[in-house]
Write an enzyme that holds these catalytic residues in place. Structure first.
Site, short mmCIF file in Angstrom:
data_model
loop_
_atom_site.label_atom_id
_atom_site.label_comp_id
_atom_site.label_asym_id
_atom_site.label_seq_id
_atom_site.Cartn_x
_atom_site.Cartn_y
_atom_site.Cartn_z
N GLU A 73 0.81 -1.21 0.00
CA GLU A 73 0.00 0.00 0.00
C GLU A 73 0.85 1.27 0.00
OE1 GLU A 73 -4.11 -1.37 2.08
OE2 GLU A 73 -2.40 -1.16 3.44
N TYR A 119 -11.52 16.90 20.75
CA TYR A 119 -10.23 16.38 20.29
C TYR A 119 -10.35 15.68 18.94
CZ TYR A 119 -8.24 17.73 24.71
OH TYR A 119 -7.81 18.47 25.76
#
Length: 206
Positions: A73, A119
């Site tokens: 990948e 967050y």
């Protein structure tokens, strides 16, 4: 940070990711952009047992210069870097909760996970869904590059998350935040949930 230090940091983060169960077997890959190419984890390597000397060094078009053969990948990482010039590190995992979300049928393809926490908004932001492609299919590179034009992260359908940042530390923290938020998202499905409003998100995106 020197190339040697980057290699050692990749091994350190790989071991931490593996030890905490965020990836299994030889799944997942990390990369760091260099001025003339990138470092990427080798194919069929366990993130928990990376040898810094064996990490693959590629040139700017993906040719192997040193180390073991790169992850299958690696093309995904190259495509991401071309789309986002400011990012210098990419993390791609097959982490359980994020993969589970990627298999759901009723997702918003423009933003898979809603703004549950501050967050998540700060470290991930919007998370588009990339359509499914078989492992190794290089069409995935174009799809990831397209998603990366508008977001630092993406969720690959029936596959897993990919996210980049200005440093490897930040990219790892971001994908960890994504995984925890994917868990929250699944825990909250079917329950009345209060998401952050647009006004609440604005100061987090500066």
């Amino acid at each position: 940070m020197s190339e040697r230090e980057l290699r050692e940091r990749m091994a350190e983060h790989g071991r931490s990711i593996y030890d905490r169960g965020l990836t299994a077997g030889s799944s997942g890959n990390l990369s760091v952009r260099l001025p003339d190419g990138m470092l990427v984890t080798p194919t069929n390597s366990c993130l928990g047992r990376l040898d810094p000397d064996e990490i693959s060094r590629l040139d700017s078009v993906g040719n192997l210069l040193s180390g073991k053969p790169p992850s299958k990948e690696a093309f995904l990482h190259l495509a991401y870097y071309k789309a986002r010039a400011k990012e210098t590190a990419v993390v791609h995992l097959h982490s359980t909760w994020s993969v589970a979300v990627s298999c759901l049928a009723d997702l918003d393809p423009k933003n898979v996970i809603p703004p549950i926490t501050a967050y998540f908004v700060m470290r991930v932001g919007k998370l588009p869904l990339v359509p499914y492609f078989p492992p190794g299919d290089e069409q995935l590179a174009d799809a990831v590059a397209d998603a990366a034009k508008s977001s630092r992260g993406a969720l690959l359908a029936n596959h897993g998350p990919v996210i980049g940042a200005a440093t490897l530390d930040q990219a790892v923290y971001a994908i960890e935040e994504l995984e925890e938020t994917a868990k929250l998202f699944l825990m909250l499905r079917g329950l009345p949930t209060r998401f952050l409003t647009e006004e609440q998100q604005k100061p987090l995106l500066k």
